[in-house]
Design an enzyme around this catalytic site. Structure first.
Site, PDB file in Angstrom:
ATOM      1  N   LYS A 103      46.792 -37.457 -27.413  1.00 41.41           N
ATOM      2  CA  LYS A 103      45.947 -36.273 -27.310  1.00 41.41           C
ATOM      3  C   LYS A 103      45.809 -35.968 -26.169  1.00 41.41           C
ATOM      4  CE  LYS A 103      41.866 -33.904 -28.973  1.00 41.41           C
ATOM      5  NZ  LYS A 103      40.579 -34.167 -29.495  1.00 41.41           N
ATOM      6  N   HIS A 105      43.976 -33.240 -24.657  1.00 34.63           N
ATOM      7  CA  HIS A 105      43.061 -32.322 -24.439  1.00 34.63           C
ATOM      8  C   HIS A 105      41.937 -32.961 -25.069  1.00 34.63           C
ATOM      9  CE1 HIS A 105      44.421 -31.222 -28.375  1.00 34.63           C
ATOM     10  NE2 HIS A 105      43.237 -30.805 -28.552  1.00 34.63           N
TER      11      HIS A 105
END
Length: 223
Positions: A103, A105
């Site tokens: 991921k 963000h």
């Protein structure tokens, strides 16, 4: 009924253990197939976690602080097992699982759950092991994480099939990584279940299935 027989019957009732004609990922024709993705209800997952938690207590009680569940099937297994260990055995372990894609963000990273802020003994919770490919990937990933000290592996079923080295995948994992590796049941337990005529009747086992499983173990079984 003993614990291993109970687990075999439970797998069949949940359609997670099937008898018939199948082909494994390695291309071997097999008379039985295991798919823990068939556990689809809260009741089934809770019962499965009871078996995992009991096996954990038998082999790893007091040895670890964290359960790690590899995506995807290991995720619900490690979470449910952690909950059952808390509810039944008052064992408050952390749990961690990974994302298939990192991921970029928000919190970021590939891990969800406990992030190994300090030195932590880890037990990997998986479903089934045949060739050991998934476990090797997990071990490689965890070896890159500071403070994650893998001490063990717990799976539901060990098919005990020999690899090119003549050993089973579970034994190979133990030898290669120096960790404890255990299963709730293995193929010998499934055979012992099928050898009882009343059990074959209860699960409506296909005609001649016991001989076919015998033959498969004779051809592909590890010591």
């Amino acid at each position: 009924m003993n614990t291993t027989d109970s687990f075999v019957q439970f797998l069949v009732e949940c359609n997670a253990l099937k008898f018939g004609e199948f082909v494994t990922k390695s291309g071997r024709e097999t008379p039985y197939f295991i798919n823990t993705g068939e556990f689809r209800t809260g009741v089934a997952m809770s019962k499965l976690a009871e078996f995992y938690a009991s096996a954990y207590m038998q082999h790893f009680s007091g040895k670890a602080q964290n359960l790690y569940g590899p995506a995807y099937k290991g995720i619900p297994l490690c979470v449910a097992t952690a909950m059952k260990l808390s509810d039944v055995y008052a064992q408050n372990l952390t749990f961690t699982y990974n994302r298939k894609e990192v991921k970029d963000h928000g919190e970021g990273g590939s891990l969800v759950g406990y992030k190994y802020a300090e030195k932590t003994n880890v037990v990997i919770i998986e479903d089934v092991i045949t060739a050991g490919t998934s476990v090797n990937e997990t071990m490689q990933a965890l070896s890159q994480i500071e403070n994650a000290n893998v001490i063990g592996l717990l799976i539901s079923v060990d098919r005990k099939e020999k690899l090119e080295n003549g050993k089973s995948a579970l034994q190979t994992v133990q030898d290669e990584y120096g960790i404890e590796a255990h299963s709730i049941i293995n193929i010998n337990d499934i055979i012992a279940f099928l050898e009882k005529e009343e059990n074959r009747k209860v699960i409506n086992a296909p005609e001649g299935i016991l001989d076919r499983v015998y033959a498969y173990r004779e051809k592909w079984g590890a010591q």
